[in-house]
Design an enzyme around this catalytic site. Structure first.
Site, PDB file in Angstrom:
ATOM      1  N   SER A  16      26.634  40.220  40.294  1.00 49.51           N
ATOM      2  CA  SER A  16      26.134  40.455  41.649  1.00 49.51           C
ATOM      3  C   SER A  16      25.804  41.901  41.949  1.00 49.51           C
ATOM      4  O   SER A  16      24.976  42.188  42.815  1.00 49.51           O
ATOM      5  CB  SER A  16      27.176  39.963  42.659  1.00 49.51           C
ATOM      6  N   ARG A  17      26.487  42.825  41.294  1.00 44.34           N
ATOM      7  CA  ARG A  17      26.239  44.245  41.587  1.00 44.34           C
ATOM      8  C   ARG A  17      26.517  45.058  40.325  1.00 44.34           C
ATOM      9  O   ARG A  17      26.915  44.506  39.297  1.00 44.34           O
ATOM     10  CB  ARG A  17      27.091  44.723  42.756  1.00 44.34           C
ATOM     11  N   VAL A  66      36.869  34.771  37.198  1.00 45.63           N
ATOM     12  CA  VAL A  66      36.763  34.413  35.774  1.00 45.63           C
ATOM     13  C   VAL A  66      38.038  34.695  34.994  1.00 45.63           C
ATOM     14  O   VAL A  66      38.109  34.392  33.797  1.00 45.63           O
ATOM     15  CB  VAL A  66      35.548  35.092  35.091  1.00 45.63           C
ATOM     16  N   SER A 146      32.549  49.331  26.077  1.00 46.21           N
ATOM     17  CA  SER A 146      32.442  50.668  26.676  1.00 46.21           C
ATOM     18  C   SER A 146      32.542  51.706  25.579  1.00 46.21           C
ATOM     19  O   SER A 146      33.251  51.510  24.576  1.00 46.21           O
ATOM     20  CB  SER A 146      33.554  50.903  27.688  1.00 46.21           C
ATOM     21  N   TYR A 159      42.581  50.608  30.058  1.00 49.44           N
ATOM     22  CA  TYR A 159      41.188  50.160  29.923  1.00 49.44           C
ATOM     23  C   TYR A 159      40.716  50.293  28.465  1.00 49.44           C
ATOM     24  O   TYR A 159      40.132  49.359  27.905  1.00 49.44           O
ATOM     25  CB  TYR A 159      40.332  51.010  30.856  1.00 49.44           C
ATOM     26  N   VAL A 160      41.004  51.446  27.848  1.00 52.36           N
ATOM     27  CA  VAL A 160      40.543  51.692  26.475  1.00 52.36           C
ATOM     28  C   VAL A 160      41.135  50.643  25.518  1.00 52.36           C
ATOM     29  O   VAL A 160      40.444  50.126  24.639  1.00 52.36           O
ATOM     30  CB  VAL A 160      40.945  53.118  26.014  1.00 52.36           C
ATOM     31  N   LYS A 163      39.411  47.221  26.039  1.00 51.87           N
ATOM     32  CA  LYS A 163      38.040  47.225  25.497  1.00 51.87           C
ATOM     33  C   LYS A 163      38.077  47.252  23.965  1.00 51.87           C
ATOM     34  O   LYS A 163      37.207  46.674  23.306  1.00 51.87           O
ATOM     35  CB  LYS A 163      37.252  48.424  26.036  1.00 51.87           C
ATOM     36  N   ILE A 192      27.383  55.032  33.360  1.00 52.46           N
ATOM     37  CA  ILE A 192      26.132  54.707  34.048  1.00 52.46           C
ATOM     38  C   ILE A 192      26.446  54.513  35.531  1.00 52.46           C
ATOM     39  O   ILE A 192      27.050  53.500  35.916  1.00 52.46           O
ATOM     40  CB  ILE A 192      25.482  53.449  33.442  1.00 52.46           C
TER      41      ILE A 192
HETATM   42  N1  NAP Z   1      29.273  51.486  35.073  1.00 49.41           N
HETATM   43  C1  NAP Z   1      29.651  52.149  34.007  1.00 49.41           C
HETATM   44  O1  NAP Z   1      29.530  53.377  33.921  1.00 49.41           O
HETATM   45  C2  NAP Z   1      30.256  51.418  32.829  1.00 49.41           C
HETATM   46  C3  NAP Z   1      30.499  52.148  31.657  1.00 49.41           C
HETATM   47  C4  NAP Z   1      31.033  51.484  30.555  1.00 49.41           C
HETATM   48  C5  NAP Z   1      31.314  50.124  30.619  1.00 49.41           C
HETATM   49  N2  NAP Z   1      31.081  49.446  31.793  1.00 49.41           N
HETATM   50  C6  NAP Z   1      31.401  48.020  31.819  1.00 49.41           C
HETATM   51  O2  NAP Z   1      30.319  47.325  32.393  1.00 49.41           O
HETATM   52  C7  NAP Z   1      30.782  46.172  33.103  1.00 49.41           C
HETATM   53  C8  NAP Z   1      30.284  46.230  34.537  1.00 49.41           C
HETATM   54  O3  NAP Z   1      30.787  47.409  35.150  1.00 49.41           O
HETATM   55  P1  NAP Z   1      30.253  47.903  36.572  1.00 49.41           P
HETATM   56  O4  NAP Z   1      30.614  49.345  36.654  1.00 49.41           O
HETATM   57  O5  NAP Z   1      28.848  47.500  36.720  1.00 49.41           O
HETATM   58  O6  NAP Z   1      31.190  47.037  37.553  1.00 49.41           O
HETATM   59  P2  NAP Z   1      31.185  46.917  39.167  1.00 49.41           P
HETATM   60  O7  NAP Z   1      30.038  47.646  39.760  1.00 49.41           O
HETATM   61  O8  NAP Z   1      32.570  47.293  39.597  1.00 49.41           O
HETATM   62  O9  NAP Z   1      30.963  45.355  39.415  1.00 49.41           O
HETATM   63  C9  NAP Z   1      31.984  44.468  39.086  1.00 49.41           C
HETATM   64  C10 NAP Z   1      31.472  43.051  39.176  1.00 49.41           C
HETATM   65  O10 NAP Z   1      32.515  42.172  38.724  1.00 49.41           O
HETATM   66  C11 NAP Z   1      32.758  41.189  39.723  1.00 49.41           C
HETATM   67  N3  NAP Z   1      34.156  40.757  39.674  1.00 49.41           N
HETATM   68  C12 NAP Z   1      35.270  41.447  40.005  1.00 49.41           C
HETATM   69  N4  NAP Z   1      36.374  40.701  39.804  1.00 49.41           N
HETATM   70  C13 NAP Z   1      35.927  39.498  39.342  1.00 49.41           C
HETATM   71  C14 NAP Z   1      36.576  38.289  38.950  1.00 49.41           C
HETATM   72  N5  NAP Z   1      37.914  38.170  38.979  1.00 49.41           N
HETATM   73  N6  NAP Z   1      35.799  37.253  38.570  1.00 49.41           N
HETATM   74  C15 NAP Z   1      34.438  37.349  38.535  1.00 49.41           C
HETATM   75  N7  NAP Z   1      33.780  38.466  38.880  1.00 49.41           N
HETATM   76  C16 NAP Z   1      34.519  39.525  39.265  1.00 49.41           C
HETATM   77  C17 NAP Z   1      32.372  41.849  41.028  1.00 49.41           C
HETATM   78  O11 NAP Z   1      32.137  40.847  42.022  1.00 49.41           O
HETATM   79  P3  NAP Z   1      32.681  41.047  43.552  1.00 49.41           P
HETATM   80  O12 NAP Z   1      31.937  42.212  44.092  1.00 49.41           O
HETATM   81  O13 NAP Z   1      32.355  39.757  44.192  1.00 49.41           O
HETATM   82  O14 NAP Z   1      34.156  41.323  43.439  1.00 49.41           O
HETATM   83  C18 NAP Z   1      31.119  42.613  40.591  1.00 49.41           C
HETATM   84  O15 NAP Z   1      30.021  41.733  40.538  1.00 49.41           O
HETATM   85  C19 NAP Z   1      32.305  46.205  32.972  1.00 49.41           C
HETATM   86  O16 NAP Z   1      32.712  45.391  31.907  1.00 49.41           O
HETATM   87  C20 NAP Z   1      32.599  47.661  32.680  1.00 49.41           C
HETATM   88  O17 NAP Z   1      33.821  47.828  32.013  1.00 49.41           O
HETATM   89  C21 NAP Z   1      30.573  50.058  32.889  1.00 49.41           C
END
Ligand code: NAP
Length: 253
Positions: A16-17, A66, A146, A159-160, A163, A192
């Protein structure tokens, strides 16, 4: 070459986001019907679905935690009833809070919370989609990892560690599922910025960016584009791999 996912049904957890929104949009733009999963924020999920539809794609939002077994079973059942299909592409992307904690500040439950998202949820979801994938003798399981696995960031071992476990799990699953034509890979984003990083100080971003060989911050579409490639038929000989999408910030596995 343009990759086509027409006729494929994709499930993006946490679609969703953040990065999940971009992944959902990219898969839909390539022709897949996308299930945008979310947990709490129905408004963001509906906005993402509208954004995809406004751009000519097909998507629907489905709520489910999930990390909960019953909720995952219900999610897959609901998708089957509403679409009449089975999942071809599973993207394990959802994440909860990611607290930065020293060893002394950490409890086992802090580690367990991360394992729930990056090991338990992918396991529950993969078990639930496997019957359909095995029947079709094809499928894509894409875990979002990650770069922290390569970096070993201090005060972030909860977290590390989770992952890192996800990476080993990816490789084992790739070995087990290869004979069924199902590939399993992990895509590792660098830092990101997404909605939740709106308050990140400019100097923190600049410091990160200065160390990136390609000299820019990643954008969510960098991840969406990589996912489309791995999901496409053209990537059907790639499995068990760890692909970092981070401008060269890390090398190796
Ligand atoms: N952004 C970065 O810099 C970065 C870097 C490295 C890795 N990652 C990885 O990329 C992935 C996405 O990260 P992000 O930063 O984009 O995350 P985010 O913006 O925090 O978004 C989290 C998403 O997960 C959903 N969510 C939370 N709890 C949930 C649950 N129990 N069941 C189902 N959905 C759930 C949220 O929905 P609601 O809003 O409805 O709660 C939201 O859609 C993650 O695996 C993260 O570890 C991100």
């Amino acid at each position: 070459m343009t990759y086509s996912l027409t006729g494929k049904l994709a499930l993006v957890t946490g679609g969703s986001r953040g990065l999940g929104k971009s992944i959902s949009g990219a898969l839909a733009a390539a022709g897949a019907t996308v299930i945008v999963n979310y947990a709490n924020d129905v408004e963001s999920a509906e906005q993402t679905v509208k954004w995809i539809r406004d751009n000519g794609g097909e998507a629907r939002a489905v709520q489910a935690d999930v990390t909960d077994e019953e909720a995952v079973d219900q999610l897959i059942k609901q998708i089957g009833e509403e679409t009449g299909g089975t999942i071809d592409i599973l993207v394990n992307n959802a994440t909860g809070a990611q607290p930065q904690l020293s060893i002394e500040e950490s409890e086992w439950t802090d580690y367990e919370a991360q394992f729930r998202f990056f090991v338990k949820a992918p396991l529950l979801l993969t078990k639930a989609v496997l019957p359909g994938m095995k029947m079709k003798r094809s499928g894509r399981i894409i875990n979002i990892g990650s770069e922290v696995v390569q970096l070993g960031n201090a005060r972030f071992a909860n977290y590390v560690t989770a992952k890192s476990a996800q990476l080993g799990m990816t490789r084992s699953w790739a070995s087990e599922l290869g004979p069924f034509g199902i590939t399993v890979n992990v895509i590792n984003p660098g830092f990101i910025p997404v909605e939740k990083h709106a308050e990140t100080p400019a100097d923190v971003l600049a410091q990160y960016q200065n160390n990136v060989p390609l000299q820019r911050m990643g954008v969510p579409d960098d991840i969406g584009n990589a996912i489309v490639f791995i999901a496409a038929d053209e990537a059907n000989f790639i499995t068990g791999q760890s692909l970092s999408v981070n401008g060269g910030n890390t090398f190796g596995v």
